[in-house]
Design a protein around this motif. Structure first.
Motif, mmCIF file in Angstrom:
data_model
loop_
_atom_site.group_PDB
_atom_site.id
_atom_site.type_symbol
_atom_site.label_atom_id
_atom_site.label_comp_id
_atom_site.label_asym_id
_atom_site.label_seq_id
_atom_site.Cartn_x
_atom_site.Cartn_y
_atom_site.Cartn_z
ATOM 1 N N ALA B 126 65.519 84.820 4.005
ATOM 2 C CA ALA B 126 64.482 85.833 3.838
ATOM 3 C C ALA B 126 63.241 85.471 4.653
ATOM 4 C CB ALA B 126 64.137 85.994 2.365
ATOM 5 N N ALA B 127 62.919 84.175 4.699
ATOM 6 C CA ALA B 127 61.743 83.758 5.462
ATOM 7 C C ALA B 127 61.941 84.039 6.949
ATOM 8 C CB ALA B 127 61.454 82.276 5.240
ATOM 9 N N ARG B 130 60.985 87.521 7.984
ATOM 10 C CA ARG B 130 59.559 87.872 7.846
ATOM 11 C C ARG B 130 59.106 88.077 6.398
ATOM 12 N NH1 ARG B 130 61.026 86.790 11.918
ATOM 13 N NH2 ARG B 130 60.909 87.822 13.937
ATOM 14 N N ALA B 131 59.905 87.699 5.420
ATOM 15 C CA ALA B 131 59.474 87.874 4.035
ATOM 16 C C ALA B 131 58.602 86.691 3.632
ATOM 17 C CB ALA B 131 60.685 87.980 3.110
ATOM 18 N N GLY B 132 57.375 86.980 3.192
ATOM 19 C CA GLY B 132 56.481 85.935 2.712
ATOM 20 C C GLY B 132 56.880 85.494 1.312
ATOM 21 N N ASP B 135 56.969 88.315 -1.435
ATOM 22 C CA ASP B 135 58.051 89.220 -1.054
ATOM 23 C C ASP B 135 59.409 88.590 -1.413
ATOM 24 O OD1 ASP B 135 59.576 91.137 0.154
ATOM 25 O OD2 ASP B 135 58.814 90.843 2.182
ATOM 26 N N ARG B 136 59.582 87.316 -1.052
ATOM 27 C CA ARG B 136 60.845 86.618 -1.331
ATOM 28 C C ARG B 136 61.108 86.573 -2.826
ATOM 29 N NH1 ARG B 136 59.107 82.867 2.868
ATOM 30 N NH2 ARG B 136 58.488 81.228 1.446
#
Lengths: 364, 231
Positions: B126-127, B130-132, B135-136
């Protein structure tokens, strides 16, 4: 210091273990175009290097510049989700609670730029996944999962695509299924790719540049053809030593079902495997398939004989074999002979000689 | 069934208590479980032990200390008084606080296990997409830990319903305020109203059976769907 117009990836990482021993210590500049293979045996630190570049691992000392833009130095560490990368993991890494389509949507929603329908469709088409989008990861084969994972990494529109042995978890058939997609990926999208692998075959087939890691250190780097022709690399990397040559199909012999491949200088005849005239091919000639003769004998079964010059001779004390690096115009060949033969032929650097090629593999 | 008005009121109170406690515990327990599942701090051991204490302590011991802490001179008591709530013992909210502590391991442990089972990989993936961190957490951790949340809710609710010792210590026996079903059964028995004790007890037995059955089914369903395992 890298400048803004610099078209390179500068990597400088040091990872230190509990015993204060550096298990990764690299400092290099990789061209930010084409596919660069990070090659090495397991434990050579190649995955650690890729994870450092992705920011998944925080190096004890690290600097990273992409096209002159700093992602990491002594005072800056961009978190993984802020780096414009795509990452394909070794084992398929689809989110199990999302369908293939929603896995892709996870990327499009967060992509660095708006994902146009044209781009989306092109990715779907190049990776050949249109028919499996509604399925969940546990309903997909290993190869299908990996193709979705690659599509997902592309949809994020990375400026650098990192691939960590994307084929290693697949069996031979699945590998053969995916390799053409990887080649098409290379041709269809202009994204620099760092491709970690321990497979000589994959590297020979896909890479343009190569960086060879051994015990956490870079022992060779450069153009694939150049690095593969080097004979001074440690013994353990040499089992498969052989060169890669770029050539073009120039002529076909219908009667004997052969085709002529021409290099910058020199040419060889190969069994016709269906390539078309003027097609570019990448072939691999293993050192053990090259033998040497002082004269051009035509009274023998080997068809392919090329005049070459001896460039370098390496014969280790602990082994009966010697490696000879030969120049053929701007290309290289490598031959593996017994030391007894090199003595018998009285080989010397600079000498003109005939290379006889017993077997050739077209890798692409 | 012979349920008196007092019985019904006890049932409603129990359901209200268990629901309140379960909701609050999910809110409090999720970050604690997440921290326990991820941390490499030396504090992990001590914190995990404190969370698990109610599993082994006699409810009377727990109730005793909570009574002191929530009393006029206790830390919690001084705090509640300072914000104008008075003291908590022998009130519904006193029971809520005590039950949260008493039922905490039954909520945190399933959550922690489910979160640990997710592993590092989905979050790394996920990182790279682009998931912070937040968000993750919402798009990966919560959905993948769903079976853990179901188990935690069922166990937290059921365990609060089944509470007796701590309630008696903290809440006493005040109708509509602290007299929950378990206390009501005790009352019936003390006053030799066996028939009424029977009705309520049988109800609890059936309730507990259904809850455990639901738990078993939800776990079986989830393991067959192999949620939480990266494919």
């Amino acid at each position: 210091m890298p400048s803004a117009t610099d078209n390179n990836i500068h990597i400088n990482f040091k990872l230190i273990d509990k015993n204060k021993r550096a298990y990764l210590d690299v400092d290099s500049s990789i061209p930010a175009t084409g596919i660069t293979a990070i090659f090495g045996h397991s434990g050579s630190g190649k995955t650690s290097l890729l994870r450092c570049i992705a920011g998944l691992e925080k190096a004890d000392q690290g600097k990273l510049f992409i096209n002159g833009e700093c992602w990491q130095d002594d005072s800056l560490f961009l978190a993984t989700h802020k780096r414009p990368i795509g990452y394909v993991f070794q084992e398929a890494s689809l989110f199990p609670h999302l369908s293939a389509q929603k896995n892709l949507a996870y990327a499009t929603k967060r992509a660095d730029n708006f994902v146009s329908p044209e781009f989306y469709n092109r990715v779907i088409e190049v990776m050949g996944v249109e028919d499996i989008l509604t399925r969940y990861p546990n309903q997909l084969s290993g190869g299908e999962r990996q193709r979705i994972a690659i599509a997902r990494a592309l949809l994020i529109q990375p400026r650098l695509l990192l691939m960590d042995e994307p084929l290693a978890a697949l069996d031979h058939e699945r590998k053969q299924e995916i390799l053409p997609y990887l080649e098409r990926l290379h041709e269809s999208f202009d994204i620099p790719i760092l491709y970690v692998s321990h497979s000589m075959d994959e590297v020979a087939r896909l890479a343009d540049h190569i960086l060879v890691l051994d015990q956490g250190k870079i022992i060779a780097e450069g153009e694939l053809t150049e690095v593969f022709s080097r004979i001074d690399l440690p013994q353990r990397l040499e089992q498969e030593s052989g060169v890669i040559l770029h050539g073009k199909v120039k002529e076909k012999d219908e009667q004997w079902q052969l085709m002529r491949i021409a290099f910058a200088q020199g040419e060889i005849w190969l069994p016709d495997s269906g390539e078309i005239l003027e097609q570019e091919v990448r072939i691999r000639i293993l050192a053990k398939d090259v033998s040497l003769a002082l004269n051009n004998h035509d009274d023998m079964s080997i068809v392919n004989r090329i005049e070459v010059k001896v460039a370098e001779i390496k014969s280790d004390a602990d082994n009966a074999m010697a490696l000879i690096r030969l120049t053929m115009g701007k290309d290289y060949l490598v031959a593996k002979l017994t030391k007894k033969s090199t003595h018998h032929l009285q080989l010397k650097v600079g000498m003109s000689i005939w290379a006889q090629i017993k077997s050739v593999a077209i890798v692409r | 069934m012979m349920l008196s008005e007092a019985d019904i009121s006890a049932i409603w109170l129990t359901l209200k208590l268990a629901s309140t406690v379960t909701i609050l515990l999910l809110i409090i327990g999720t970050p604690i479980a997440w921290w326990l599942a991820r941390t490499r701090s030396w504090l992990k051991g001590p914190i995990a032990a404190i969370v698990a204490l109610p599993l082994v302590l006699p409810p009377t011991v727990l109730g005793f200390y909570l009574l002191i802490a929530m009393g006029p001179n206790g830390a919690i008591g001084e705090f509640t008084q300072s914000i104008g709530l008075g003291t908590l013992p022998f009130t519904f909210w006193g029971l809520v606080v005590a039950s949260i502590i008493y039922s905490m391991p039954f909520v945190i442990q399933p959550l922690q296990n489910a979160m640990e089972a997710i592993g590092q990989r989905p979050l790394e993936v996920a990182a790279t997409l682009r998931a912070g961190p937040i968000d993750r957490f919402f798009t990966i951790v919560l959905p993948l830990a769903k079976p853990g949340f179901i188990t935690a809710s069922i166990l937290g609710f059921a365990h609060t319903v089944g509470e007796f010792g701590v309630i008696l210590m903290i809440g006493g026996n005040i109708p509509d305020e602290t007299r929950v079903v378990s206390v009501q059964v005790y009352d019936h028995v003390e006053s030799l109203e066996y028939a009424q004790a029977h009705s309520l007890s049988a109800l609890l037995v059936i309730f507990s059976f259904i809850v455990l059955l639901a738990l078993y089914w939800s776990q079986r369903k989830n393991s067959s769907a192999s949620i939480g395992v990266m494919k």
